[in-house]
Design a protein around this motif. Structure first.
Motif, PDB file in Angstrom:
ATOM      1  N   ALA A 195       0.842  -1.205   0.000  1.00  0.00           N
ATOM      2  CA  ALA A 195       0.000   0.000   0.000  1.00  0.00           C
ATOM      3  C   ALA A 195       0.874   1.251   0.000  1.00  0.00           C
ATOM      4  O   ALA A 195       0.540   2.260  -0.624  1.00  0.00           O
ATOM      5  CB  ALA A 195      -0.924  -0.012   1.215  1.00  0.00           C
ATOM      6  N   LEU A 196       2.010   1.168   0.681  1.00  0.00           N
ATOM      7  CA  LEU A 196       2.916   2.314   0.706  1.00  0.00           C
ATOM      8  C   LEU A 196       3.497   2.583  -0.673  1.00  0.00           C
ATOM      9  O   LEU A 196       3.643   3.724  -1.096  1.00  0.00           O
ATOM     10  CB  LEU A 196       4.067   2.051   1.690  1.00  0.00           C
ATOM     11  CG  LEU A 196       3.685   2.131   3.154  1.00  0.00           C
ATOM     12  CD1 LEU A 196       4.854   1.722   4.031  1.00  0.00           C
ATOM     13  CD2 LEU A 196       3.236   3.543   3.503  1.00  0.00           C
ATOM     14  N   GLN A 197       3.848   1.496  -1.368  1.00  0.00           N
ATOM     15  CA  GLN A 197       4.429   1.681  -2.685  1.00  0.00           C
ATOM     16  C   GLN A 197       3.433   2.330  -3.638  1.00  0.00           C
ATOM     17  O   GLN A 197       3.796   3.121  -4.502  1.00  0.00           O
ATOM     18  CB  GLN A 197       4.886   0.341  -3.253  1.00  0.00           C
ATOM     19  CG  GLN A 197       6.161  -0.126  -2.592  1.00  0.00           C
ATOM     20  CD  GLN A 197       6.402  -1.585  -2.802  1.00  0.00           C
ATOM     21  OE1 GLN A 197       5.521  -2.304  -3.269  1.00  0.00           O
ATOM     22  NE2 GLN A 197       7.570  -2.042  -2.445  1.00  0.00           N
ATOM     23  N   VAL A 198       2.174   1.967  -3.488  1.00  0.00           N
ATOM     24  CA  VAL A 198       1.159   2.478  -4.403  1.00  0.00           C
ATOM     25  C   VAL A 198       0.803   3.934  -4.080  1.00  0.00           C
ATOM     26  O   VAL A 198       0.618   4.745  -4.978  1.00  0.00           O
ATOM     27  CB  VAL A 198      -0.104   1.591  -4.360  1.00  0.00           C
ATOM     28  CG1 VAL A 198      -1.227   2.203  -5.164  1.00  0.00           C
ATOM     29  CG2 VAL A 198       0.228   0.200  -4.867  1.00  0.00           C
ATOM     30  N   THR A 199       0.737   4.257  -2.783  1.00  0.00           N
ATOM     31  CA  THR A 199       0.227   5.585  -2.433  1.00  0.00           C
ATOM     32  C   THR A 199       1.303   6.572  -2.025  1.00  0.00           C
ATOM     33  O   THR A 199       1.093   7.777  -2.116  1.00  0.00           O
ATOM     34  CB  THR A 199      -0.720   5.509  -1.221  1.00  0.00           C
ATOM     35  OG1 THR A 199       0.037   5.016  -0.100  1.00  0.00           O
ATOM     36  CG2 THR A 199      -1.884   4.593  -1.485  1.00  0.00           C
ATOM     37  N   ASN A 200       2.427   6.038  -1.497  1.00  0.00           N
ATOM     38  CA  ASN A 200       3.450   6.920  -0.969  1.00  0.00           C
ATOM     39  C   ASN A 200       2.955   7.828   0.133  1.00  0.00           C
ATOM     40  O   ASN A 200       3.489   8.907   0.326  1.00  0.00           O
ATOM     41  CB  ASN A 200       3.988   7.827  -2.072  1.00  0.00           C
ATOM     42  CG  ASN A 200       5.214   7.224  -2.600  1.00  0.00           C
ATOM     43  OD1 ASN A 200       6.122   6.968  -1.826  1.00  0.00           O
ATOM     44  ND2 ASN A 200       5.214   6.946  -3.861  1.00  0.00           N
ATOM     45  N   ASP A 201       1.923   7.435   0.793  1.00  0.00           N
ATOM     46  CA  ASP A 201       1.362   8.276   1.845  1.00  0.00           C
ATOM     47  C   ASP A 201       1.295   7.449   3.127  1.00  0.00           C
ATOM     48  O   ASP A 201       0.366   6.665   3.337  1.00  0.00           O
ATOM     49  CB  ASP A 201      -0.025   8.768   1.414  1.00  0.00           C
ATOM     50  CG  ASP A 201      -0.576   9.813   2.370  1.00  0.00           C
ATOM     51  OD1 ASP A 201      -0.195   9.771   3.560  1.00  0.00           O
ATOM     52  OD2 ASP A 201      -1.385  10.643   1.934  1.00  0.00           O
ATOM     53  N   LEU A 222      -4.510   3.618  -7.319  1.00  0.00           N
ATOM     54  CA  LEU A 222      -3.648   4.691  -7.791  1.00  0.00           C
ATOM     55  C   LEU A 222      -4.508   5.931  -7.950  1.00  0.00           C
ATOM     56  O   LEU A 222      -5.728   5.834  -8.064  1.00  0.00           O
ATOM     57  CB  LEU A 222      -3.061   4.324  -9.158  1.00  0.00           C
ATOM     58  CG  LEU A 222      -2.137   3.127  -9.199  1.00  0.00           C
ATOM     59  CD1 LEU A 222      -1.748   2.829 -10.638  1.00  0.00           C
ATOM     60  CD2 LEU A 222      -0.902   3.405  -8.377  1.00  0.00           C
ATOM     61  N   SER A 223      -3.854   7.050  -7.977  1.00  0.00           N
ATOM     62  CA  SER A 223      -4.609   8.263  -8.219  1.00  0.00           C
ATOM     63  C   SER A 223      -3.817   9.104  -9.220  1.00  0.00           C
ATOM     64  O   SER A 223      -2.625   9.357  -9.022  1.00  0.00           O
ATOM     65  CB  SER A 223      -4.797   8.965  -6.874  1.00  0.00           C
ATOM     66  OG  SER A 223      -5.101  10.295  -7.058  1.00  0.00           O
ATOM     67  N   VAL A 224      -4.473   9.462 -10.304  1.00  0.00           N
ATOM     68  CA  VAL A 224      -3.777  10.242 -11.335  1.00  0.00           C
ATOM     69  C   VAL A 224      -3.400  11.589 -10.712  1.00  0.00           C
ATOM     70  O   VAL A 224      -4.265  12.289 -10.180  1.00  0.00           O
ATOM     71  CB  VAL A 224      -4.662  10.433 -12.585  1.00  0.00           C
ATOM     72  CG1 VAL A 224      -3.949  11.304 -13.620  1.00  0.00           C
ATOM     73  CG2 VAL A 224      -5.029   9.080 -13.181  1.00  0.00           C
TER      74      VAL A 224
END
Ligand code: AMP
Length: 551
Positions: A195-201, A222-224
């Motif tokens: 989840a961290l890799q995908v969101t970086n948050d 993911l979020s554009v």
């Protein structure tokens, strides 16, 4: 949570040197953080905004020292703070010793002690700092910081000062947070990592782990507009790739800079660098080209390359000059053009593609972007791989990338699914002692060349392998012309050739093998050049090959 309580916890964490204990302390802190969880996570990492957000506080040491001095009372100046810092070596210790909160009892006005500073409030004020811009902003920043220090007890001042100067230094890294989130909310570390890799948050992931558990973590989208960590490559050989996978996706390895392009027709385009810095303004032509060509929301992964007027690639330092550019972008753009070579598609028109195989992601990439896509060949033929490499090198690119066509996109991972083909460490100079007539289109040319090394005595040669790859059609015609007069004997399509011409040949490895007279064979041989300057007597000897094989 009161900031004083948070600061106490930070002091405990800082004092703990054992990793497991640190993780346990952080886990308890996260579990107790309630609605402050996302902020607590970010502050633990010394961040005021999520990793993907490029907003900065823009608070330099001088500004912080002024605010500290003001809060410390009339007898302390910013210069004093500078001096103390020179003695102590660390701003936290200085801030803690200054008694900045001493001003806060405004009892002279009959007011009661002000409300204690909370984590949420500190976060809001830090947001104000980041937002302050334009004329007078420096003064406003000093005011905001003064307001914080003025209400801080010594330990709070210690961590506030460190936070605003991005020097948290409490021994908590991203790995600690990942493990602590897993421990605090009883979810697998791998699920948190993903989840961290995908969101970086980190803050948002902690909240999701707590509120929705493992299933929630698996569900992050993911979020554009929000960058994802780039998938990375390891070094490997073509033989490694062919052994590991059924087929190999071969791509040009461009010598540029990694970019991730986020484009939403309704919302605009952003370009991020490999470490997720926003480089949109420095690369207007990438933005324009994507906006012209892409009609749906996408996240593209690729390389930005510098090109000259003829469209030929320039060295990557040229791209970096553009990346760092803040001013005069238009003028620089005239000097060095930048183009996108997209090689992956992480999101297309509402669909996340991280878990789709590379083949499918490439298909989508071709659909959303018709030009500027890095060409791809999927093959299980070593010769085809070598031919692609020769083409890439001929066109002045860095080499080739080898990818598993069935692999998913793993953000931030340097895995074995993407290999950068190792450049040949050394080449050998070998004599052409035989050849085969080609087939089909190449029927009139000698195609495959038998190579030999010098074997001890004069004029003795021992075969070591064949090379067929890396030779362009044009070069083949020339070689046939040179070699035909040297044909000694012919047997079917095979010919024996008088030793005369020396090839420089690249290879991945030398192996012992009964196939050739020398007792050795070259793994993945590749034609590099004709050594016009060398004769058979200057070719590499079997002794040297034996030595290289043992290395
Ligand atoms: P390295 O920086 O040496 O680890 O090599 C990996 C880098 O090569 C990536 O981060 C990209 O910036 C770059 N690259 C160039 N062409 C490609 C490609 N076709 N696929 C993946 N990476 C590429």
């Amino acid at each position: 949570m009161d900031f004083a309580d948070f600061a106490d916890r930070l002091a405990d964490v800082e004092a703990e040197s054992a990793d497991l204990e640190t993780t346990a302390l952080v886990a308890t802190l996260l579990a107790d953080a309630d609605e402050d969880l996302p902020v607590v996570v970010r502050l633990l990492l010394g961040r005021v905004v999520p990793a993907w957000d490029s907003t900065t506080l823009d608070v330099g040491p001088r500004l912080c020292h002024e605010a500290l001095a003001r809060a410390a009372g009339p007898n302390v100046t910013a210069d004093d703070v500078d001096d103390r810092l020179a003695e102590e070596g660390e701003i936290g210790t200085v801030a803690e010793s200054l008694d900045t909160g001493g001003q806060r009892g405004l009892d002279a006005f009959g007011a009661s002690a002000p409300d204690p500073l909370t984590v949420a409030e500190v976060n809001d004020r830090l947001g104000d700092l980041a937002a302050a811009d334009g004329s007078g902003s420096q003064d406003r920043k000093v005011d905001v910081l003064f307001g914080l220090f003025n209400r801080a007890d010594p330990l709070s001042a210690r961590y506030l000062a460190r936070l605003v100067l991005s020097e948290m230094r409490i021994g908590v890294g991203e790995g600690t947070i990942r493990d602590a989130v897993a421990e605090a909310f009883d979810v697998p570390v791998e699920a948190v990592e993903r989840a961290l890799q995908v969101t970086n948050d980190y803050g948002a992931v902690a909240v999701r782990a707590r509120d929705e558990g493992e299933a929630g973590l698996a569900d992050v989208d993911l979020s554009v507009g929000r960058p994802v960590r780039a998938m990375l490559a390891q070094t490997g050989t073509a033989a490694d790739a062919l052994e590991a996978w059924e087929a190999v996706a071969v791509e040009t390895k461009y010598d540029g800079a990694r970019v991730q392009v986020h484009h939403d027709p309704a919302d605009g385009t952003a370009v991020y660098s490999r470490n997720m810095a926003d480089v949109t303004d420095a690369l207007p032509e990438l933005v324009e080209s994507v906006e012209e060509r892409v009609a749906v929301p996408v996240i593209l992964d690729g390389e930005a390359i510098a090109v000259d007027d003829a469209g030929d690639p320039l060295p990557f330092q040229e791209v970096l000059r553009r990346f760092r550019r803040k001013h005069d972008v238009a003028r620089m753009r005239d000097e060095v053009g930048v183009e996108l070579r997209a090689f992956d598609c992480l999101h297309a028109d509402g669909t996340d593609l991280l878990d789709a195989p590379l083949r499918e992601r490439r298909e989508r990439l071709g659909e959303v972007l018709s030009t500027g896509v890095s060409p791809l060949a999927i093959t299980d033929d070593p010769d085809a791989i070598a031919a692609r490499e020769a083409d890439a090198l001929d066109a002045d690119h860095e080499g080739i990338m080898l990818k598993d066509p069935d692999s998913t996109y793993t953000p931030g991972k340097r895995g074995r699914n993407w290999l950068k083909r190792k450049p040949d460490v050394e080449t050998l100079d070998l004599v052409v002692t035989g050849a085969e007539w080609g087939e089909g289109r190449r029927a009139n040319h000698l195609g495959t060349f038998l190579l030999s090394a010098r074997d001890g005595a004069d004029d003795a040669f021992a075969t070591i392998g064949k090379v067929a790859t890396g030779v362009s059609d044009e070069r083949l015609a020339e070689l046939s012309e040179t070699l035909e007069p040297l044909i000694r004997r012919q047997d079917g399509t095979e010919v024996e050739i008088e030793p005369s011409v020396v090839f420089e040949v690249g290879y991945e490895e030398i192996q012992e093998s009964p196939t050739y007279e020398s007792g050795y064979a070259l793994r993945f041989p590749r034609f590099v050049a004709v050594r016009e300057d060398k004769g058979p007597a200057d070719a590499d000897s079997l002794d040297r090959i034996e030595r290289l094989a043992r290395e």
